[in-house]
Write a protein that holds these residues in place. Sequence first.
Motif, short mmCIF file in Angstrom:
data_model
loop_
_atom_site.label_atom_id
_atom_site.label_comp_id
_atom_site.label_asym_id
_atom_site.label_seq_id
_atom_site.Cartn_x
_atom_site.Cartn_y
_atom_site.Cartn_z
N THR A 1 1.12 -1.12 0.26
CA THR A 1 -0.01 -0.15 -0.23
C THR A 1 0.70 1.34 0.08
OG1 THR A 1 -1.53 -1.17 1.63
CG2 THR A 1 -1.60 1.04 1.16
N ALA A 2 2.13 1.50 0.49
CA ALA A 2 3.03 2.71 1.06
C ALA A 2 3.70 2.72 -0.49
CB ALA A 2 4.01 2.45 1.99
N ASN B 1 2.12 2.00 -3.52
CA ASN B 1 1.61 2.55 -4.67
C ASN B 1 0.85 3.71 -4.32
OD1 ASN B 1 -0.83 1.14 -6.21
ND2 ASN B 1 -1.97 2.07 -4.62
N TYR B 2 0.25 4.02 -3.19
CA TYR B 2 0.50 5.19 -2.90
C TYR B 2 1.81 6.57 -2.47
CZ TYR B 2 -4.32 3.83 -2.13
OH TYR B 2 -5.66 3.14 -3.07
N GLU B 3 3.03 6.28 -2.48
CA GLU B 3 3.88 6.54 -2.07
C GLU B 3 3.95 7.35 -1.31
OE1 GLU B 3 5.18 8.66 -6.02
OE2 GLU B 3 5.61 6.76 -7.18
N ASN B 4 3.57 7.12 0.05
CA ASN B 4 2.87 8.05 1.49
C ASN B 4 4.37 7.49 2.27
OD1 ASN B 4 1.55 8.38 3.91
ND2 ASN B 4 -0.37 8.44 2.95
N ASN B 5 4.60 8.10 2.52
CA ASN B 5 5.88 8.06 3.44
C ASN B 5 5.48 8.22 4.80
OD1 ASN B 5 7.92 9.21 1.76
ND2 ASN B 5 7.40 11.54 2.29
N SER C 1 2.97 5.58 5.82
CA SER C 1 2.73 4.27 5.78
C SER C 1 4.22 3.62 5.59
CB SER C 1 2.06 3.62 3.56
OG SER C 1 0.81 4.25 4.41
N TYR C 2 5.19 4.20 4.71
CA TYR C 2 6.25 3.57 4.72
C TYR C 2 7.21 3.44 6.28
CZ TYR C 2 7.24 3.51 -0.13
OH TYR C 2 7.29 3.77 -1.33
#
Length: 334
Positions: free
Chosen positions: A66-67, A69-73, A75-76
């Motif tokens: 998910t991180a 796919n959405y390139e969400n820091n 989430s990383y």
Amino acid sequence: MSYAPEQASVANPQGWRARLRGRFQRWVKRRIPPSRSVTLDQKRIFIMPSRVGFFFLLCLAVMLLTAINYENNMSYGLTFLLATLFIVAILHTYANLAGLGVHAVLARAAFPGQQTEFDLRLERGGKRPRFDLRLRWPESSEQRINLADSASEVLRFYLPVGRRGWYHPGRLLIETTYPLGLLRCWTWVDLDLCAVVYPQPLASPELPGQAALAGDGGALPMPGSEDFDGFRDYRGGDSLRHVHWKGLARGQSLQSKLYVAHAERDRWLEWEAFAGLPVEQRLSHLCYWALDFDRRREAFGLRLPGTEIRPDSGDTHRELVLTALALHGVERPA
């Protein structure tokens, strides 16, 4: 016809499962050999994710995808933080078992169909506290223990025993999922601890041979003894103190008083007393009479092929006789 063995193995999956289990048990025996005292180290400890741990890893994989796919820091960051927590949990779960000492203490004897008692001692090993330790043998209930306040603890297990001879409970399972339940750390320890199983007592109407003699002993003439047993005709050389003067005064013939003492007869439990019976039945009859003599506090001995125990009484003698009956013709398990 070269495919026949292959078809047989496919048709009988229990066969290859048994072979695989046998190979695994031989490998464990080489890696963790039997011992009366074991200190758990890297060679003896196994660790794998628990069911909760596998679900946790699956969730991490989903979070990572998910991180990405959405390139969400954020989430990383959360995914890597939880992954780090999982790695740290590996060290703590392993350390909860590493260095733990397990020592065999006692295995009590029992009769077939009863439960025998196995005692073992856990030592913390150093100052590190141990939490949520779970121990059980294949046929025992599980016990949980924490070693935080005390350096050692004695645990008692009760296991049902079967036939006469040696009873080996198998390998002791020690496991923990502390602290988060994400990983399962365990070991199989063979404490080389065996219990003696006595023969099943089997009553018989009577005990053939010398052991069946009733009473406390045989009466033997003993001059000067205090036990009066009657009169007999006077013989030259009899003591004048034993002459029955009152009878002589009444006109009776000259007689001497007879005194006796009771000499104890040795009771023997003889192997040949039950000749013609099967081995187990012979041992069961002898076991019954050994318990009967012990209950009456009478001294008795035991004669088995290659074994002789002199007549005696008491708890130690009873255990010695019952153990000889239990281990007749039986070798200690390897």
